[in-house]
Design an enzyme around this catalytic site. Structure first.
Site, PDB file in Angstrom:
ATOM      1  N   ASN A  58      -5.410  13.143   0.127  1.00 37.63           N
ATOM      2  CA  ASN A  58      -4.184  11.678   0.746  1.00 37.63           C
ATOM      3  C   ASN A  58      -5.099  11.647   1.692  1.00 37.63           C
ATOM      4  O   ASN A  58      -6.251  11.674   1.890  1.00 37.63           O
ATOM      5  CB  ASN A  58      -3.014  12.872   1.387  1.00 37.63           C
ATOM      6  CG  ASN A  58      -1.921  11.715   2.492  1.00 37.63           C
ATOM      7  OD1 ASN A  58      -1.503  11.375   1.617  1.00 37.63           O
ATOM      8  ND2 ASN A  58      -1.644  12.425   3.325  1.00 37.63           N
ATOM      9  N   LYS A  59      -4.063  10.978   2.655  1.00 35.36           N
ATOM     10  CA  LYS A  59      -5.418   9.600   3.576  1.00 35.36           C
ATOM     11  C   LYS A  59      -6.707  10.437   4.212  1.00 35.36           C
ATOM     12  O   LYS A  59      -6.245  11.783   4.600  1.00 35.36           O
ATOM     13  CB  LYS A  59      -4.524   8.916   4.459  1.00 35.36           C
ATOM     14  CG  LYS A  59      -4.917   8.404   5.524  1.00 35.36           C
ATOM     15  CD  LYS A  59      -6.024   6.772   4.656  1.00 35.36           C
ATOM     16  CE  LYS A  59      -5.155   5.974   3.657  1.00 35.36           C
ATOM     17  NZ  LYS A  59      -6.227   5.419   3.449  1.00 35.36           N
ATOM     18  N   ARG A  89       1.154  -1.614  -0.375  1.00 32.17           N
ATOM     19  CA  ARG A  89      -0.245  -0.249   0.183  1.00 32.17           C
ATOM     20  C   ARG A  89       0.946   1.274   0.293  1.00 32.17           C
ATOM     21  O   ARG A  89       2.536   0.748  -0.305  1.00 32.17           O
ATOM     22  CB  ARG A  89      -0.783   0.313   1.535  1.00 32.17           C
ATOM     23  CG  ARG A  89      -0.315  -0.075   2.275  1.00 32.17           C
ATOM     24  CD  ARG A  89      -0.630   0.498   3.710  1.00 32.17           C
ATOM     25  NE  ARG A  89      -0.828   1.826   3.562  1.00 32.17           N
ATOM     26  CZ  ARG A  89       0.692   2.964   3.543  1.00 32.17           C
ATOM     27  NH1 ARG A  89       2.265   1.732   3.800  1.00 32.17           N
ATOM     28  NH2 ARG A  89       1.015   4.485   3.404  1.00 32.17           N
ATOM     29  N   GLY A  90       0.206   2.083  -0.053  1.00 31.80           N
ATOM     30  CA  GLY A  90       1.183   3.859  -0.213  1.00 31.80           C
ATOM     31  C   GLY A  90       1.203   3.642  -2.302  1.00 31.80           C
ATOM     32  O   GLY A  90       1.701   2.964  -2.882  1.00 31.80           O
ATOM     33  N   ALA A  91       0.996   5.274  -2.466  1.00 34.67           N
ATOM     34  CA  ALA A  91       1.393   5.528  -3.282  1.00 34.67           C
ATOM     35  C   ALA A  91       1.761   4.981  -4.134  1.00 34.67           C
ATOM     36  O   ALA A  91       1.873   5.129  -5.967  1.00 34.67           O
ATOM     37  CB  ALA A  91       0.566   7.262  -3.609  1.00 34.67           C
ATOM     38  N   GLN A 115      -2.307   2.902   9.523  1.00 34.02           N
ATOM     39  CA  GLN A 115      -1.061   3.157   9.086  1.00 34.02           C
ATOM     40  C   GLN A 115      -0.385   4.004   9.498  1.00 34.02           C
ATOM     41  O   GLN A 115       1.154   3.747   9.693  1.00 34.02           O
ATOM     42  CB  GLN A 115      -1.043   4.038   7.811  1.00 34.02           C
ATOM     43  CG  GLN A 115      -1.744   3.014   6.678  1.00 34.02           C
ATOM     44  CD  GLN A 115      -3.104   2.985   6.137  1.00 34.02           C
ATOM     45  OE1 GLN A 115      -3.435   3.434   7.536  1.00 34.02           O
ATOM     46  NE2 GLN A 115      -3.921   2.666   5.346  1.00 34.02           N
ATOM     47  N   ARG A 168      -6.899   0.349  -7.179  1.00 36.71           N
ATOM     48  CA  ARG A 168      -7.881   1.059  -5.702  1.00 36.71           C
ATOM     49  C   ARG A 168      -7.130   2.371  -6.697  1.00 36.71           C
ATOM     50  O   ARG A 168      -6.686   2.993  -7.345  1.00 36.71           O
ATOM     51  CB  ARG A 168      -5.585   1.073  -5.260  1.00 36.71           C
ATOM     52  CG  ARG A 168      -5.854  -0.027  -4.518  1.00 36.71           C
ATOM     53  CD  ARG A 168      -4.989  -0.218  -3.128  1.00 36.71           C
ATOM     54  NE  ARG A 168      -5.671   0.965  -1.885  1.00 36.71           N
ATOM     55  CZ  ARG A 168      -5.156   1.517  -1.168  1.00 36.71           C
ATOM     56  NH1 ARG A 168      -4.141   1.594  -0.752  1.00 36.71           N
ATOM     57  NH2 ARG A 168      -6.098   2.240  -0.364  1.00 36.71           N
ATOM     58  N   ASP A 187      -1.619  11.564  -2.462  1.00 38.54           N
ATOM     59  CA  ASP A 187      -2.191  10.274  -3.417  1.00 38.54           C
ATOM     60  C   ASP A 187      -2.633  10.451  -5.333  1.00 38.54           C
ATOM     61  O   ASP A 187      -2.035   9.749  -6.486  1.00 38.54           O
ATOM     62  CB  ASP A 187      -3.179   9.070  -3.112  1.00 38.54           C
ATOM     63  CG  ASP A 187      -2.257   8.367  -1.794  1.00 38.54           C
ATOM     64  OD1 ASP A 187      -2.662   9.358  -0.543  1.00 38.54           O
ATOM     65  OD2 ASP A 187      -2.579   7.058  -1.985  1.00 38.54           O
TER      66      ASP A 187
HETATM   67  O1  MRU Z   1      -4.528   3.761   1.448  1.00 35.04           O
HETATM   68  P1  MRU Z   1      -2.779   3.831   1.550  1.00 35.04           P
HETATM   69  O2  MRU Z   1      -2.603   3.497   2.787  1.00 35.04           O
HETATM   70  O3  MRU Z   1      -2.323   3.130  -0.032  1.00 35.04           O
HETATM   71  O4  MRU Z   1      -2.818   5.517   1.666  1.00 35.04           O
HETATM   72  C1  MRU Z   1      -1.878   5.666   1.534  1.00 35.04           C
HETATM   73  C2  MRU Z   1      -1.358   7.204   1.850  1.00 35.04           C
HETATM   74  O5  MRU Z   1      -2.611   8.069   1.895  1.00 35.04           O
HETATM   75  C3  MRU Z   1      -0.060   8.294   2.319  1.00 35.04           C
HETATM   76  O6  MRU Z   1      -0.058   8.915   2.803  1.00 35.04           O
HETATM   77  C4  MRU Z   1       0.032   8.417   0.221  1.00 35.04           C
HETATM   78  O7  MRU Z   1       0.375   7.404  -0.510  1.00 35.04           O
HETATM   79  C5  MRU Z   1       1.298   9.389   0.125  1.00 35.04           C
HETATM   80  S1  MRU Z   1       2.627   7.941   0.300  1.00 35.04           S
HETATM   81  C6  MRU Z   1       3.297   7.877  -0.970  1.00 35.04           C
END
Ligand code: MRU
Length: 368
Positions: free
Chosen positions: A259-260, A54-56, A208, A95, A249
């Site tokens: 973002n999250k 996970r993570g962009a 996270q 996603r 993201d």
């Molecule tokens: O749902 P996730 O855990 O994939 O979300 C990730 C985030 O929102 C991070 O803050 C985001 O990807 C930035 S870091 C590459």
């Protein structure tokens, strides 16, 4: 990034085993460090959907490797391209919010389709996957260098004192190929001997921050404190946060940031308390087609079970327990959009700019 003293990327290929992708299962952290072997494009799809990866940034890199695996499993005949294109669409659909996924898949398809034979297409897919991972790793390293200057400047305003940085979610090494986005300047500052301390938002519902960012910072010996998501505003009101640094993201060409979920509330609190709010991300996170983030960025809605339940360690076992009344409905939006007006600056691999179209295009003139 070092784990127990050994350097790791989050996703890699071993030269002698070129049909297997190795990655870290993020659902098992912080209690177990487990490396997974991914052998098919369907494996990659599944680990992205289930958030083992996970993570962009790292989901983009994983999708690029997924496309390479699709070229290995595609029939060696006239159906080759159709098979790979179908895998591309499945990977892109895993996603919806992080644009890095589509960026990496489209980059792969553009390169693969230049091949004139199947062997050439496979070889282009491999070199492109490795180039995507290397490019993102280098971009994050540069983000660290540019972001370090911001930390230094804030540190210079309170000589000898610790710079307190608040971060949300995990925009760290685990969310990228290496270094992190929001955490890259933090690691760079810590390594340069600056005194930094990180407030780590737990980041419900998936936690996270509590699970991943806290673990990462601990591995790098960066002083940090985990806080409940609602704590940031109070800390800011009492001068306990010098800087907010988050990842992204998807960022529009006008500087709106997805973002999250919960990032927007931190940005509001930061503005009310005159705390600088920076967003760090590589250029693969820009969506050059969008201008209005709130109206146009697709927001992932995940299973409500993630809100109703929580996972943790109980003795030697990892358990999931129910938090809410069994029958209470819940809703689980994965991301929110912080409008550009609340963002102090964007930290990219080309430098720092303001969150507006003119300033962004100053760094990325090829998108004018
Ligand atoms: O749902 P996730 O855990 O994939 O979300 C990730 C985030 O929102 C991070 O803050 C985001 O990807 C930035 S870091 C590459």
């Amino acid at each position: 990034m070092r784990v127990n003293g050994r350097h790791y990327r989050t996703i890699w290929l071993e030269p002698r085993k070129k049909e297997t992708i190795f990655s870290i299962d993020q659902t098992r952290l912080p209690h177990a460090f487990v490396i997974e072997e991914l052998k098919t494009s369907a494996d990659i799809e599944s680990v992205i959907k289930n958030m083992h990866i996970r993570g962009a940034i790292v989901i983009g890199a994983a999708a690029a490797y997924g496309m390479y695996l699709a070229t290995l499993e595609a029939p060696a005949n006239e159906h080759f391209d159709a098979y790979v294109l179908e895998a591309a669409n499945r990977l892109k659909a895993t996603r919806p919010t992080a644009v890095n996924l589509a960026w990496a898949v489209e980059r792969q398809w553009e390169k693969i389709s230049r091949g004139t034979t199947i062997d050439e297409k496979i070889s282009l897919a491999l070199s492109t996957a490795m180039a995507v991972a290397a490019r993102e790793e280098e971009a994050c390293r540069k983000i660290g260098e540019y972001g370090l200057e911001i930390v230094k400047q804030i540190g210079g305003e309170k000589p000898g004192k610790t710079v307190n940085i608040l971060t949300h979610c995990n925009a760290g090494w685990l969310a990228c190929v290496d270094h992190g986005t929001a955490t890259a300047p933090i690691y760079a500052a810590h390594d340069a001997g600056l005194k930094v301390h990180v407030w780590v938002d737990e980041t419900r519902p998936w936690n996270q921050g509590a699970r991943l960012t806290a673990w990462e910072l601990g591995q790098h010996q960066v002083p940090h404190t985990v806080i409940a998501d609602n704590t940031g505003g109070h800390l800011m009101q009492h001068g306990m946060v010098d800087l907010v640094m988050v990842g992204a993201d998807r960022v529009t060409r006008t500087g709106d940031v997805a973002n999250k979920i919960g990032t927007y509330l931190k940005a509001l609190a930061a503005q009310d308390n005159a705390v600088p709010f920076y967003v760090a991300f590589p250029s693969s996170t820009f969506d050059w087609n969008l201008r209005d983030g709130v109206a146009e960025i697709p927001i992932e809605e995940r299973d409500s079970g993630e809100v109703k339940k929580i996972q943790g360690k109980c003795g030697d076992e990892i358990k999931t327990v129910l938090l809410t009344p069994e029958d209470s409905p819940a809703v689980n939006y994965g991301f929110d959009v912080t409008p550009a007006r609340l963002v102090s600056g964007l930290i990219t691999e080309r430098g720092v700019c303001e969150a507006d179209e003119r300033s962004i295009l100053g760094l990325f003139p090829e998108h004018r």
